[in-house]
Write an enzyme that holds these catalytic residues in place. Structure first.
Site, PDB file in Angstrom:
ATOM      1  N   LEU A  92       0.827  -1.206   0.000  1.00  0.00           N
ATOM      2  CA  LEU A  92       0.000   0.000   0.000  1.00  0.00           C
ATOM      3  C   LEU A  92       0.860   1.255   0.000  1.00  0.00           C
ATOM      4  CD1 LEU A  92      -2.563  -1.282   2.660  1.00  0.00           C
ATOM      5  CD2 LEU A  92      -2.862  -1.249   0.165  1.00  0.00           C
TER       6      LEU A  92
ATOM      7  N   GLY B 257       0.008   1.637  -4.750  1.00  0.00           N
ATOM      8  CA  GLY B 257      -0.863   0.582  -4.240  1.00  0.00           C
ATOM      9  C   GLY B 257      -2.055   1.118  -3.493  1.00  0.00           C
TER      10      GLY B 257
ATOM     11  N   SER C  28       1.251   1.477 -15.364  1.00  0.00           N
ATOM     12  CA  SER C  28       1.739   2.838 -15.546  1.00  0.00           C
ATOM     13  C   SER C  28       0.625   3.817 -15.190  1.00  0.00           C
ATOM     14  CB  SER C  28       2.177   3.063 -16.997  1.00  0.00           C
ATOM     15  OG  SER C  28       2.663   4.380 -17.172  1.00  0.00           O
TER      16      SER C  28
ATOM     17  N   GLY D 205       1.404   6.203 -12.239  1.00  0.00           N
ATOM     18  CA  GLY D 205       1.965   6.983 -11.145  1.00  0.00           C
ATOM     19  C   GLY D 205       0.913   7.481 -10.176  1.00  0.00           C
TER      20      GLY D 205
ATOM     21  N   LYS E  72       6.035  -3.313 -20.359  1.00  0.00           N
ATOM     22  CA  LYS E  72       6.221  -2.196 -19.410  1.00  0.00           C
ATOM     23  C   LYS E  72       7.683  -1.780 -19.350  1.00  0.00           C
ATOM     24  CE  LYS E  72       5.075   0.689 -16.086  1.00  0.00           C
ATOM     25  NZ  LYS E  72       6.267   0.975 -15.307  1.00  0.00           N
TER      26      LYS E  72
ATOM     27  N   GLU F 214      10.303   6.059 -22.196  1.00  0.00           N
ATOM     28  CA  GLU F 214      10.097   7.213 -21.310  1.00  0.00           C
ATOM     29  C   GLU F 214      11.426   7.900 -20.991  1.00  0.00           C
ATOM     30  OE1 GLU F 214       9.292   7.075 -16.724  1.00  0.00           O
ATOM     31  OE2 GLU F 214       7.410   6.669 -17.779  1.00  0.00           O
ATOM     32  N   TYR F 215      12.490   7.107 -20.764  1.00  0.00           N
ATOM     33  CA  TYR F 215      13.803   7.692 -20.498  1.00  0.00           C
ATOM     34  C   TYR F 215      14.224   8.611 -21.636  1.00  0.00           C
ATOM     35  CZ  TYR F 215      15.145   4.577 -16.570  1.00  0.00           C
ATOM     36  OH  TYR F 215      15.246   3.932 -15.365  1.00  0.00           O
TER      37      TYR F 215
END
Length: 299
Positions: A8, A12, A122, A124, A172, A179-180
């Protein structure tokens, strides 16, 4: 639907809240009693440990989502769950695990008749309201059974089973590698703009590019928000960590003989960001002084 949920942290906790909003019954546990108590206050059933969490799952077959850091933490939780679950049950790993570890874990659990699903996640901290993009790998029947969970977590068209065991975490992994490169390109571009003689408003430009430009993206929206809060990013130290996926993607490119120069350089740039005064630059300065007599700045 009913789901056990382990872990969590920042993502989470929000995922559990979103699932509760979708009227699912969630039995949750985290090694932090405060985190477990927090989600229990929002409607989840609290587990006191992994064994208690599994015991409080009433549906059959059962399913447990694991959302803990990749590596030994994930390994330990899945190892313990393998002794607590029964044939026909399922384990979902929603963390950023290396896809080859997921293939190995799927095979080990299959020997016990337990399904393993790797769910690349994905979204965030924005996933609670926007939804989470889910890249799912694993047995087709098990993935279909858990579709109500996936569709609640994801925005419209934001969930797909992309292949067998390991495929979700592979997709993923490459997603994060891309993304980098995107982040590095934006960072370099904004530094060039900042160095110009025009005194440009970087927030204005980031916002402008998001209206019809071919480089528009959510990352640009976040850049605009960052520049609005701190135009020169004076309160941000230029130290950039990497959580593993970029390295794994580069390793995969080497193993498959696929050129990935942008990813390689973006990863190296992150390494460089952690060096305040790198030894290699000292060597360069010393060599220039030795062969050309160029001045050396001393400490």
């Amino acid at each position: 639907m009913e789901l056990g949920f382990v872990g969590l942290g920042r993502m989470g906790r929000n995922m559990v809240v979103r699932l509760l909003g979708g009227k699912h019954r969630i039995v949750a546990w985290d090694r932090s009693p405060e985190a477990t108590k927090e989600v229990a206050g929002q409607g989840a059933v609290a587990g006191s440990d992994l064994a208690d969490l599994v015991a409080k799952l009433s549906d059959s077959p059962r399913a447990v989502w694991v959302m803990v850091p990749a590596g030994e933490a994930t390994e330990g939780v899945i190892r313990e769950l393998s002794t607590l679950l029964r044939r026909g049950d399922a384990v979902v790993d929603g963390g950023n695990s290396y896809y080859k570890d997921s293939v190995r874990r799927a095979a080990a659990l299959a020997e016990r008749g337990i399904d393993f699903i790797d769910a690349g996640t994905s979204g965030g901290i924005w996933g609670l309201t926007v939804g989470y993009c889910l890249m799912v790998g694993g047995p087709e029947a098990a993935c279909a059974r858990l579709a109500p969970i996936f569709t609640t977590l994801a925005p419209e068209s934001g969930y797909a089973r992309v292949g067998g065991s390991g495929a979700g975490h592979l997709v993923k992994m490459v997603h994060n590698g891309i993304e980098y490169g995107m982040m590095q390109a934006y960072a370099e571009g904004f530094e060039i703009l900042r160095a110009s003689p025009y005194g440009l408003d970087l927030r204005q430009i980031a916002s402008l590019w998001n209206h019809g430009s071919v480089v528009r993206s959510w990352l640009l929206e976040l850049a605009a928000a960052a520049f609005e809060e701190d135009p020169d990013l004076e309160h941000v130290r230029g130290y950039v960590e990497d959580s593993g996926e970029g390295r794994w993607t580069l390793m995969e490119s080497i193993e498959r003989a696929v050129p990935a120069p942008v990813l390689a350089l973006s990863l190296q740039s992150r390494f460089r960001s952690r060096q305040e005064d790198s030894f290699q630059d000292k060597v360069l300065a010393a060599l220039r002084h030795k062969f050309g007599g160029h001045a050396v700045k001393t400490t």
